[in-house]
Design a protein around this motif. Structure first.
Motif, mmCIF file in Angstrom:
data_model
loop_
_atom_site.group_PDB
_atom_site.id
_atom_site.type_symbol
_atom_site.label_atom_id
_atom_site.label_comp_id
_atom_site.label_asym_id
_atom_site.label_seq_id
_atom_site.Cartn_x
_atom_site.Cartn_y
_atom_site.Cartn_z
ATOM 1 N N LEU A 34 8.520 21.008 14.224
ATOM 2 C CA LEU A 34 8.218 21.039 15.654
ATOM 3 C C LEU A 34 8.655 22.350 16.293
ATOM 4 N N LEU B 25 3.129 29.166 18.620
ATOM 5 C CA LEU B 25 2.231 29.273 19.768
ATOM 6 C C LEU B 25 2.659 30.404 20.703
ATOM 7 N N GLN C 27 12.263 28.845 25.353
ATOM 8 C CA GLN C 27 11.187 27.931 25.737
ATOM 9 C C GLN C 27 11.094 26.768 24.753
ATOM 10 N N ASN D 252 2.288 36.282 10.849
ATOM 11 C CA ASN D 252 2.727 36.033 12.228
ATOM 12 C C ASN D 252 4.247 36.076 12.338
ATOM 13 N N VAL E 245 6.824 37.529 20.032
ATOM 14 C CA VAL E 245 6.191 36.476 20.827
ATOM 15 C C VAL E 245 4.717 36.810 21.080
ATOM 16 N N ARG F 101 2.589 36.231 17.957
ATOM 17 C CA ARG F 101 2.283 34.829 17.660
ATOM 18 C C ARG F 101 1.267 34.250 18.635
ATOM 19 N N LYS F 102 1.147 34.858 19.818
ATOM 20 C CA LYS F 102 0.094 34.407 20.731
ATOM 21 C C LYS F 102 -1.278 34.844 20.216
ATOM 22 N N MET G 141 -1.187 29.606 14.130
ATOM 23 C CA MET G 141 -0.900 29.067 12.805
ATOM 24 C C MET G 141 -1.057 27.551 12.790
ATOM 25 N N PRO H 208 2.161 17.608 15.571
ATOM 26 C CA PRO H 208 2.013 17.505 17.027
ATOM 27 C C PRO H 208 3.368 17.245 17.682
ATOM 28 N N PHE H 209 3.520 17.692 18.923
ATOM 29 C CA PHE H 209 4.738 17.381 19.655
ATOM 30 C C PHE H 209 4.703 15.907 20.027
ATOM 31 N N TYR I 272 0.481 22.856 26.146
ATOM 32 C CA TYR I 272 1.791 23.464 25.890
ATOM 33 C C TYR I 272 1.731 24.987 25.827
ATOM 34 N N ILE J 73 3.137 27.793 28.563
ATOM 35 C CA ILE J 73 4.141 28.784 28.199
ATOM 36 C C ILE J 73 3.701 30.180 28.618
ATOM 37 N N ARG K 26 -4.664 22.885 19.536
ATOM 38 C CA ARG K 26 -3.490 23.424 20.213
ATOM 39 C C ARG K 26 -3.371 24.928 19.954
ATOM 40 N N THR K 27 -3.689 25.316 18.715
ATOM 41 C CA THR K 27 -3.644 26.733 18.366
ATOM 42 C C THR K 27 -4.727 27.504 19.116
ATOM 43 N N VAL L 260 -4.325 28.836 22.984
ATOM 44 C CA VAL L 260 -3.710 30.097 23.422
ATOM 45 C C VAL L 260 -4.619 31.290 23.127
#
Lengths: 314, 252
Positions: free
Chosen positions: A195, A202, A208, B52, B82, B85-86, B90, B97-98, B108, B112, B161-162, B165
């Motif tokens: 997680l 992301l 964060q 990444n 950071v 990775r945006k 990945m 999943p969260f 998410y 951010i 989710r990937t 962003v």
């Protein structure tokens, strides 16, 4: 199946060695005795307290002030004092302990010397006898910080340089800090690495990730830690002996610089300093019963929350 | 240069003393699917995580050489990990999943990045889920926990989710290895559609999957890149004997 075994000689048949059997039984017997003993001790303690405390235990007892030189009446101020103590203590210890735990699990490098030093300190703090905390509180908070504050702000007039709720709570906070740190740490560790990686991948920063993923997942751990700390704090007497607990007060405390009454201390006073120890026996038992109910129920809540965390970790 | 998205020059990675990647040099073309294959422990996943900078998280890792993305060395001191990775998303082997709602999972990343506008978030969530071909299955229960989805759905949610962003590059670390055949084929179809817009690098154990989904294939063995080429060529007439042995199942 049975047939198959009876055809040839049974390789699993009981061996003839009787000695082995007796040894086995003896070990089982000893462990059983130990277990029964533990349960018996608990039952006897609880039984005596409940039996002796029940006649005095009532709403009246909980909600009224002591009267007649504390030989009659209730324990209301001691109960309130205990509540205030654990609340102020939690306000100090929970954020501090949580932040420390976050540092240890999230930021400290695996072989960091600072983290090792912090962990060592926590373990050591956890085994320091509580009376030492009391003495430390007296020396540090009252005589050093309190007197220093009086000299600096009150022209030396005595205000903070004496026992009060604040110093007692802070002393208690030091005592309970290891409990909080360890249980928050434990629950932070149950957040799977996957997680954290998902969040970082992301483009989230470390903070964060902690704020949005790690922290929400460990709320229950923080709660467990808090409750355990509160139940420990509610039961301890030694740290507040010199730092704020009062023998008897006719009124409830009004500010953090007032002294307070406390359940544990009340039991101690009643059984050692009372004008008539025999006569106040029922009050002592009923007070003990209240204290016991308070700490046992807090621990029960903590156990329930913790078992829920464990289940999630699997 | 125009068709090269990522250029790797002499990249080596050490876990402490152990050299896990040995002077890797290769080019990864834009808007194509490149598969990384090889036996377990050959360094393909480690290599993927270099792209990444996920390996930054592991203590005692040292990386030498260059990893140029659009001509910029992402291991340069002035580069913010950071931001990398945006740009480089990945998808992990195990869907992760969260423990939040489906909506919150997708929102998410944008959140951010500072997107607060509700309408804008709604739109990103919808487009991402559509792109990941899971919108129809979840559109009526966006508020439900993502943990209630099936494994295959969870993995497509993670892809969505990937995408939310809006990266350029998507890294996939054995994204279908834990899924059933139907879910796997859905992921493969998805990879096929996504390459229109994204450069995709996929690590896989499954040779058929590499053959089906990728345009280029790189074969890793014992921390070395043995060869890289068009997938067709690698699978029909590989240049190196080791590649042939692996593909024909003689080891691995």
């Amino acid at each position: 199946m049975e047939k198959a075994i009876s055809i040839t000689e049974n390789p699993f048949a009981k061996t003839n060695g009787k000695g082995k059997d007796i040894k086995e039984k003896a070990v089982v017997g000893i462990t059983q005795i130990a277990v029964i003993l533990i349960i018996a001790i608990l039952v006897v303690i609880l039984g005596i307290i409940i039996y002796q405390g029940r006649e005095k235990f009532s709403w009246e007892f909980i909600s009224s002030f002591p009267t007649d030189g504390m030989t009659k009446g209730g324990i209301f101020p001691a109960l309130i004092g205990t509540f205030i103590l654990v609340i102020v203590m939690s306000i100090a210890a929970v954020p501090f302990g949580t932040i420390t735990a976050i540092y240890l699990t999230e930021y400290a490098k695996e072989n960091s010397k600072i983290a090792a030093a912090v962990r060592f300190s926590i373990r050591t703090l956890a085994v320091v006898p509580s009376i030492i905390f009391g003495l430390f509180g007296l020396g540090f908070f009252i005589q050093f910080v309190g007197t220093g504050m009086d000299t600096a702000f009150n022209d030396g007039e005595l205000h903070w340089g004496q026992p009060n709720i604040l110093w007692a709570s802070l002393t208690m906070a030091l005592l309970t800090l290891p409990v909080i740190i360890v249980s928050v740490e434990e629950s932070l560790k149950t957040i799977p690495r996957e997680l954290r990686e998902a969040s970082l991948a992301l483009g989230a920063t470390k903070w964060q990730t902690i704020k949005n993923v790690v922290f929400p997942g460990s709320i229950s751990g923080i709660m467990t830690g808090t409750i355990l700390a509160v139940s420990r704090g509610a039961g301890e007497v030694a740290p507040i002996l010199f730092t704020g607990a009062a023998y008897y007060l006719a009124t409830l405390p009004e500010s953090l610089s007032d002294q307070f009454m406390n359940l544990g201390y009340h039991v101690y006073i009643m059984s050692t300093q009372s004008s008539d120890v025999e006569k106040t026996m029922p009050i002592q038992f009923a007070t003990t019963l209240v204290l016991l109910i308070l700490t046992l129920s807090l621990n029960l809540v903590a156990v329930i929350i913790r078992s829920r965390i464990r289940r999630r970790a699997k | 240069m125009k068709d090269t998205k990522i250029e790797v020059k002499d990249l080596s990675l050490y876990y402490g003393e152990k050299k896990a990647l040995k002077e890797i040099s290769l080019e990864i073309p834009r808007n194509k699917v490149t598969a990384l294959i090889g036996p377990s422990g050959c360094g393909k996943s480690t290599f993927l995580r270099c792209i990444n900078r996920m390996n930054d998280l592991i203590p005692d890792v040292k990386i030498t050489g260059q990893m140029l993305v659009e001509g910029v060395d992402i291991y340069d001191k002035n580069v913010d990990v950071v931001n990398i990775r945006k740009k480089i998303g990945m998808v992990f082997q195990k869907s992760n999943p969260f423990p939040k709602s489906i909506y919150e999972n997708i929102a998410y990343g944008p959140r951010i990045n500072g997107i607060k506008d509700k309408a804008e978030l709604n739109e990103i969530v919808e487009t991402s889920l559509k792109q990941a071909a899971i919108w129809e299955e979840v559109k009526d229960r966006l508020g439900d926990s993502a943990m209630g989805l099936s494994g295959g759905q969870q993995q497509r949610l993670c892809i969505a989710r990937t995408l939310a962003v809006s990266p350029d590059i998507i890294l996939m670390d054995e994204p279908a290895s834990a899924l059933d055949p139907i879910s796997t084929s859905k992921i493969e179809e998805l990879v096929h559609e996504l390459k229109e817009q994204y450069t995709i690098i996929i690590v896989t154990h499954n040779m058929q999957q590499a053959a089906r989904t990728s345009d280029f294939t790189a074969f890793f063995y014992l921390g070395e890149l043995i060869e890289i080429g068009k997938t067709n060529a690698i699978f029909t007439k590989p240049e190196k004997k080791q590649t042939e042995d692996y593909i024909t199942g003689r080891f691995g």
